[in-house]
Design an enzyme around this catalytic site. Structure first.
Site, PDB file in Angstrom:
ATOM      1  CD  GLU A  94      32.145  18.147   8.521  1.00 35.30           C
ATOM      2  OE1 GLU A  94      31.791  18.719   7.479  1.00 35.30           O
ATOM      3  OE2 GLU A  94      33.263  18.297   9.042  1.00 35.30           O
TER       4      GLU A  94
ATOM      5  CD  GLU B 154      43.824  20.968   4.166  1.00 35.91           C
ATOM      6  OE1 GLU B 154      43.345  20.030   4.829  1.00 35.91           O
ATOM      7  OE2 GLU B 154      44.873  20.881   3.522  1.00 35.91           O
TER       8      GLU B 154
ATOM      9  CB  CYS C  41      37.694  19.931  10.235  1.00 35.86           C
ATOM     10  SG  CYS C  41      39.355  20.552  10.562  1.00 35.86           S
TER      11      CYS C  41
ATOM     12  CE  LYS D  55      33.704  34.166   1.661  1.00 38.21           C
ATOM     13  NZ  LYS D  55      33.069  34.544   2.893  1.00 38.21           N
TER      14      LYS D  55
HETATM   15  P1  NDP Z   1      31.598  26.501   3.971  1.00 37.54           P
HETATM   16  O1  NDP Z   1      32.097  25.568   2.950  1.00 37.54           O
HETATM   17  O2  NDP Z   1      30.170  26.835   3.985  1.00 37.54           O
HETATM   18  O3  NDP Z   1      32.360  27.914   3.876  1.00 37.54           O
HETATM   19  C1  NDP Z   1      33.760  28.058   3.973  1.00 37.54           C
HETATM   20  C2  NDP Z   1      34.137  29.383   3.326  1.00 37.54           C
HETATM   21  O4  NDP Z   1      33.848  29.317   1.940  1.00 37.54           O
HETATM   22  C3  NDP Z   1      33.358  30.577   3.860  1.00 37.54           C
HETATM   23  O5  NDP Z   1      34.182  31.719   3.833  1.00 37.54           O
HETATM   24  C4  NDP Z   1      32.245  30.672   2.851  1.00 37.54           C
HETATM   25  O6  NDP Z   1      31.629  31.928   2.802  1.00 37.54           O
HETATM   26  C5  NDP Z   1      32.982  30.369   1.567  1.00 37.54           C
HETATM   27  N1  NDP Z   1      32.132  29.914   0.480  1.00 37.54           N
HETATM   28  C6  NDP Z   1      30.879  29.397   0.548  1.00 37.54           C
HETATM   29  N2  NDP Z   1      30.432  29.101  -0.694  1.00 37.54           N
HETATM   30  C7  NDP Z   1      31.418  29.425  -1.553  1.00 37.54           C
HETATM   31  C8  NDP Z   1      31.578  29.342  -2.973  1.00 37.54           C
HETATM   32  N3  NDP Z   1      30.616  28.858  -3.747  1.00 37.54           N
HETATM   33  N4  NDP Z   1      32.736  29.748  -3.520  1.00 37.54           N
HETATM   34  C9  NDP Z   1      33.739  30.228  -2.757  1.00 37.54           C
HETATM   35  N5  NDP Z   1      33.643  30.350  -1.411  1.00 37.54           N
HETATM   36  C10 NDP Z   1      32.515  29.940  -0.817  1.00 37.54           C
HETATM   37  O7  NDP Z   1      32.095  25.915   5.355  1.00 37.54           O
HETATM   38  P2  NDP Z   1      31.767  26.477   6.789  1.00 37.54           P
HETATM   39  O8  NDP Z   1      32.174  27.916   6.887  1.00 37.54           O
HETATM   40  O9  NDP Z   1      30.377  26.085   7.119  1.00 37.54           O
HETATM   41  O10 NDP Z   1      32.819  25.667   7.677  1.00 37.54           O
HETATM   42  C11 NDP Z   1      32.561  24.409   8.165  1.00 37.54           C
HETATM   43  C12 NDP Z   1      33.182  23.350   7.295  1.00 37.54           C
HETATM   44  O11 NDP Z   1      34.572  23.561   7.211  1.00 37.54           O
HETATM   45  C13 NDP Z   1      33.015  21.971   7.873  1.00 37.54           C
HETATM   46  O12 NDP Z   1      32.631  21.084   6.851  1.00 37.54           O
HETATM   47  C14 NDP Z   1      34.404  21.623   8.356  1.00 37.54           C
HETATM   48  O13 NDP Z   1      34.679  20.261   8.396  1.00 37.54           O
HETATM   49  C15 NDP Z   1      35.252  22.330   7.387  1.00 37.54           C
HETATM   50  N6  NDP Z   1      36.580  22.569   7.944  1.00 37.54           N
HETATM   51  C16 NDP Z   1      37.635  21.845   7.464  1.00 37.54           C
HETATM   52  C17 NDP Z   1      38.889  21.996   8.010  1.00 37.54           C
HETATM   53  C18 NDP Z   1      40.070  21.239   7.467  1.00 37.54           C
HETATM   54  O14 NDP Z   1      41.188  21.682   7.726  1.00 37.54           O
HETATM   55  N7  NDP Z   1      39.897  20.146   6.740  1.00 37.54           N
HETATM   56  C19 NDP Z   1      39.123  22.895   9.140  1.00 37.54           C
HETATM   57  C20 NDP Z   1      37.943  23.603   9.559  1.00 37.54           C
HETATM   58  C21 NDP Z   1      36.714  23.437   8.969  1.00 37.54           C
HETATM   59  P3  NDP Z   1      30.240  32.120   3.638  1.00 37.54           P
HETATM   60  O15 NDP Z   1      30.631  32.095   5.052  1.00 37.54           O
HETATM   61  O16 NDP Z   1      29.742  33.413   3.171  1.00 37.54           O
HETATM   62  O17 NDP Z   1      29.345  30.987   3.238  1.00 37.54           O
END
Ligand code: NDP
Length: 485
Positions: free
Chosen positions: A385, A248, A282, A173
């Protein structure tokens, strides 16, 4: 753009419930079209396709799987310019960035794990004269992959490639905010005749599709990249089901500059580590810690550099700062800057929506690169963050204080250290709580090295062997010596 459908069993299909979400262009706020608002029924279909495909995919062997991944990499590479344009439109990032970083890295991910697919990972141990142990690494099965919007195809392929290389089939997804290049990847896989059911892509909200993947009893491993709060929620659901989990998560990374550093180099890179991809990486160094003797010089250079960054239409080759991913995210960043002011911070540049933008972008979600000083390390601005083009600068007096400040958050993803002293660099690298420490550089990545965070920045590691281990289960076969022939 056409409706963005799910890719299940090699076919592009509508969501079962017939529901769709609007997909907006961050640079304009205009609709790009619709994306499937799938739910648990679509995840079930995707899982069934993946389950049916998994024995053949495993049996075809690492060499053949590697060939398929190379063919997919070829297809992505041949489509690089168009994919870069689509990524820029869908995410708001400058097209120069998607052309030179996002899409080339997606190709590199696929090729790297295509090569890794072919390697023999079994290990043999003789136990004295009593027995021989052979440790096999078997694929986990159908794996669930959930990725965020900031580096859409880059992070999507970072999970898909090792999962497939190791012999698993996939239900993946992408973020519903940036579904375009994932859809195109599914189409490319289908066009080159990728075995149906091996790579299934389901679009929709995290609360529906994401949770259905996490909860599915036939999906024993989840690899997730995203926010820390979402990671905690996923962990709470996956743990009672005894799933393998790779998380991550977020970062609040320190970028530590000592007075003996090559300041020109440090400042050129710090401008990038502060504002690349509008600060939505990130690994961005969002907390800049500077030795007091060079503090003012560093702040002046940063403010001057931030002011020179060209904000504009992401599709313009000259643009250096594009749009933020959504109106909600832009508003969240604006409220974080307001909160910094309430905490006593001084906003030295930025801190507002840019007043002059190209006509096409007037409805877009832009925010100026922002530098803030004078906020306490234990305040929300330095603890939470922000994930946008906002950095804080904090002075320190000596090495001990630098380490204390660097470690003073719940996060531990990465850190940068700028110093000419090898000994100091080594001491600081030892003392910092982070999965990666860069010395006099930032974001230099070798796909073989482990990648991930400590503390609230994650659990587990991606990259190289770590990823291949995550996506396999070890099985030990111990045979008593001399009992078989
Ligand atoms: P989110 O946690 O909101 O979403 C990440 C993914 O998870 C999306 O596909 C989202 O869908 C999905 N998701 C949301 N809620 C759920 C749930 N309850 N169960 C399962 N899946 C779910 O993060 P963001 O998309 O806002 O990304 C930004 C974040 O990602 C920042 O905190 C950043 O630091 C982190 N990040 C970390 C990295 C690393 O390697 N450590 C690299 C890049 C980013 P939907 O879009 O529909 O909400």
């Amino acid at each position: 753009m056409n409706d963005l459908r799910n890719m299940i069993n090699g076919e592009s299909v509508d969501p079962v419930n017939g529901r769709w979400l609007d997909n907006l262009e961050p640079a304009t706020g205009a609709s790009l079209g619709r994306v499937a608002a799938s739910d648990a029924d679509d995840v079930e279909l995707a899982w069934r396709a993946a389950e049916n495909a998994r024995a053949d995919w495993d049996a075809c062997g690492g060499t053949q799987r590697g060939r398929w991944l190379h063919r997919l990499a070829d297809a992505v590479e041949a489509d690089l310019e168009e994919l870069a344009r689509l990524e820029s439109i869908d995410n708001g990032k400058p097209v120069s960035l998607s052309r030179t970083v996002d899409i080339p890295r997606a190709v590199a991910n696929l090729r790297f794990f295509a090569d890794a697919a072919d390697e023999d990972r079994s290990r043999r141990y003789r136990t004295g004269s009593e027995a021989t142990n052979v440790v096999h690494r078997d694929p986990v099965g159908v794996v669930g992959l959930i990725s965020p919007w900031n580096l859409p195809l880059y992070l999507f392929t970072w999970k898909i490639a090792p999962a497939l290389a190791a012999g698993n089939t996939v239900v993946a997804k992408p973020s519903e905010l940036t579904p375009v290049t994932a859809t195109r990847l599914g189409e490319l896989a289908s066009e080159i005749g990728f075995p149906p059911g091996v790579l299934n892509i389901v679009h929709g909200l995290g609360s529906e599709v994401g949770e259905a993947i996490v909860d599915h009893p036939g999906i024993p491993a989840i690899s997730f990249t995203g926010g820390t709060a979402t990671g905690a929620r996923i962990a709470s659901r996956a743990a009672p089901r005894f799933k393998k989990l790779s998380l991550e998560l977020g970062g609040k990374n320190p970028n530590i500059i000592f007075e003996d550093a090559d300041l020109d180099r440090a400042m050129a890179t710090s401008l990038r580590s502060s504002f690349a991809n509008q600060g939505q990486i990130c690994l961005c160094g969002s907390r800049i810690l500077v030795q007091r003797s060079v503090h003012d010089r560093v702040v002046d250079a940063l403010v001057e550099g931030a002011g020179r960054l060209r904000i504009g239409d992401p599709l313009d080759d000259e643009t250096q700062q594009g749009a933020l991913v959504s109106a909600d995210h832009r508003d969240k960043i604006a409220s974080c800057v307001d909160r910094a002011r309430e905490e006593g911070g001084e906003v030295l540049c930025g801190g507002r929506i840019p007043s002059s933008l190209p006509d096409r972008c007037r409805g877009g979600y832009f925010y100026e690169p922002t530098v803030i000083t004078g906020v306490p390390m234990d305040g929300a601005t330095n603890q939470e963050e922000i994930f946008g083009p906002v950095v804080t600068v904090t002075p320190f007096d000596d090495e001990e204080e630098a380490i204390r400040l660097a470690n003073a958050t719940d996060y531990g993803l990465s850190a940068s250290v700028w110093t000419a002293s090898e000994e100091r660099a080594s001491r600081i690298a030892d003392a910092i709580d982070a999965g990666t420490v860069w010395i006099n550089c930032w974001l230099l990545r070798d796909l073989r090295v482990p990648f991930g965070g400590v503390k609230h920045s994650g659990v587990g590691r991606e990259g190289g062997e770590e990823a291949m281990h995550f996506f396999t289960e070890a099985k030990t076969v111990c045979t008593a010596e001399g009992t078989t022939s």
